[in-house]
Design an enzyme around this catalytic site. Structure first.
Site, mmCIF file in Angstrom:
data_model
loop_
_atom_site.group_PDB
_atom_site.id
_atom_site.type_symbol
_atom_site.label_atom_id
_atom_site.label_comp_id
_atom_site.label_asym_id
_atom_site.label_seq_id
_atom_site.Cartn_x
_atom_site.Cartn_y
_atom_site.Cartn_z
ATOM 1 N N HIS A 166 6.708 1.658 20.292
ATOM 2 C CA HIS A 166 7.622 2.729 19.873
ATOM 3 C C HIS A 166 8.887 2.762 20.734
ATOM 4 O O HIS A 166 9.946 3.219 20.284
ATOM 5 C CB HIS A 166 6.885 4.067 19.957
ATOM 6 C CG HIS A 166 7.520 5.182 19.192
ATOM 7 N ND1 HIS A 166 8.812 5.133 18.692
ATOM 8 C CD2 HIS A 166 7.045 6.401 18.839
ATOM 9 C CE1 HIS A 166 9.092 6.264 18.068
ATOM 10 N NE2 HIS A 166 8.043 7.043 18.143
ATOM 11 N N ASP A 386 7.557 -7.419 0.207
ATOM 12 C CA ASP A 386 6.965 -8.518 -0.555
ATOM 13 C C ASP A 386 7.058 -9.771 0.316
ATOM 14 O O ASP A 386 8.148 -10.262 0.598
ATOM 15 C CB ASP A 386 7.735 -8.693 -1.863
ATOM 16 C CG ASP A 386 7.271 -9.878 -2.686
ATOM 17 O OD1 ASP A 386 6.403 -10.642 -2.219
ATOM 18 O OD2 ASP A 386 7.806 -10.060 -3.798
#
Length: 461
Positions: A166, A386
């Site tokens: 993070h 994708d």
């Protein structure tokens, strides 16, 4: 749903380019430093099997595409480095782009199918094991990787769990990396949106920035000694049409010159359902915490593809009675609107100035408290990831930084749809499931229907 996870292989992924600068350092900015004590960010994607390749070929394709993507994000293959200064225990932290490598794990879940994950009302606990580095904190990644990918084979597909430190970036930055990885995996020659890696610092601050590592937070120490598992998680799907109805209902209670957004109406609807099913005294104050992207709110604004943390948080405060009033949907949404609008360059500067005075690091115990907490964004195109054989069947986020009252939102597979992962005790979640006012806006079991539809499509192929 008894199943076991078996690791097939573990490897390090390095930059594809041989000309990487292993001495390069990237300093952490103020928003990066604040999250050092928190969990890593995790996101997971469920895919059907590649229709034209065997799984070994897919694994090699994923490794190669990650390596090529790291050329644009060299910090993800590096490690954190900490320097202790000789002035009463201050530290500076930076990213050492040393190409130590990202972690790649290939595993299998014996006998587990996609519908086993998506069909139950509540997330099966085994899904947490599909994410790597779930027990790590951001500051620990001086030796641990800053990026880890775990590919778990299912009977009829795979789950790809991605974990990123993070301190390197917020969820918007993580989505940017995933989008770039997706483009490279599909063979795109040049990235459509290359990242901006240079960190932003407020004017007049010393470089590198220094922080103090807290040593006296007993509450946080106890939490880390005996970490609690994340609470029950349930995913609610809201269609574009239902969200439009909520927005119209909320705006109907407001003046004609004051309009709120679709996400604000949806979050108000969720907040009301949570409070309504907790049986809170009408006079008791309830809080809703949200995060605001400040990239476009600085002057000059940060580049839209700034890779780093650039978030601030605000809190909406109301009494339970105000929230649950018949006009509470519009009232709550308008209060959220006001909080977001309050993040001007001046208020952001004031927040930074206040933080620079004590350099306080966020802890999970203090960050959540009793508030309902929203994370993520419905603008993130998670179903656009994708990797060469079609869009994911479903998207989930991992257990990191989740607590009672956490809501994680992201876009659905259809434009305008929104998914919300809600973490609450089982009794409250069950009550929400019986709440007709809330459930009227929820789509039924859409994840399982998508799986069936996709299976039919593949059988046709």
């Amino acid at each position: 749903m008894a199943s076991s996870i078996r690791v097939i292989s573990t490897s390090n992924i390095h930059l594809a380019s041989q000309n990487s600068d292993s001495t390069r350092k990237i300093e952490l900015g103020p928003w990066d430093l604040q999250v050092l004590l928190l969990d890593l960010i995790q996101v997971g994607f469920v895919y059907h099997d590649h229709p034209h390749s065997n799984r070994d070929t897919v694994i090699q394709h994923l490794k190669a595409s990650i390596s090529s993507t790291l050329d644009y994000f060299p910090q993800l293959a590096g490690r954190l480095a900490v320097i202790e200064h000789d002035d009463y225990g201050t530290y500076s932290v930076f990213i050492h782009c040393n190409n130590a490598g990202a972690l790649f794990i290939h595993a299998t879940a014996e006998g587990l199918t996609i519908s086993d994950i998506l069909r139950p009302d509540y997330l099966p606990p085994i899904v947490w094991s599909f994410y790597p580095l779930t027990d790590a904190k951001n500051y620990e990644c001086t030796q641990k990787p800053l990026l880890a990918v775990k590919v778990t084979e299912l009977v009829d597909g795979m789950f790809i769990g991605v974990t990123i430190n993070h301190a390197l970036g917020d969820r918007k930055s993580i989505m940017h990396f995933l989008t770039c990885w997706s483009e490279i995996a599909r063979g795109v020659g040049l990235l459509s949106k290359p990242p901006t890696l240079q960190r932003w610092f407020p004017g007049g601050t010393e470089r590198p920035m220094r922080i103090r590592i807290p040593k006296d937070n007993e509450k946080e120490k106890e939490r880390l000694k005996s970490p609690l598992p994340p609470p029950q998680e349930r995913v609610f799907h809201f269609s574009k049409e239902k969200i439009a109805e909520l927005k119209a209902k909320a705006n109907a209670t407001l003046s004609s010159n004051y309009k709120i957004s679709s996400p604000q109406a949806l979050m108000a609807h969720l907040w009301r359902a949570i409070v309504r099913n907790q049986g809170i005294d009408p006079k008791e104050e309830v809080n809703f915490k949200l995060v605001v992207d400040i990239r476009p709110r600085l002057n000059p604004p940060l580049p839209p593809h700034y890779f780093g943390n650039a978030l601030d948080d605000g809190t909406v405060r109301m009494t339970a009675g105000e929230l649950l009033h018949q006009e509470g949907l519009g009232k709550a949404a308008s209060e959220m609107n006001k909080v977001v609008a309050s993040f001007t360059e001046e208020t952001i500067g004031s927040h930074l100035k206040s933080w620079l005075e004590d350099r306080r690091l966020l802890t999970i115990s203090e960050m959540f408290g009793d508030a309902v907490d929203m994370d993520g964004s419905p603008t993130f195109n998670v179903y656009g990831v994708d990797l060469g054989w079609g869009k994911p069947v479903a998207v989930r986020s991992g257990p990191g930084d989740k607590s009672n009252g956490t809501i994680t939102v992201f876009a659905g597979p259809e434009k305008g749809d929104v998914y919300a992962e809600v973490n609450l005790p089982y009794e409250i979640m069950e009550a929400m499931g019986r709440d007709s006012e809330f459930m009227d806006a929820v789509m039924p079991a859409v994840g399982f229907f998508i799986v069936k539809k996709m299976r039919s499509f593949r059988s046709y192929l």
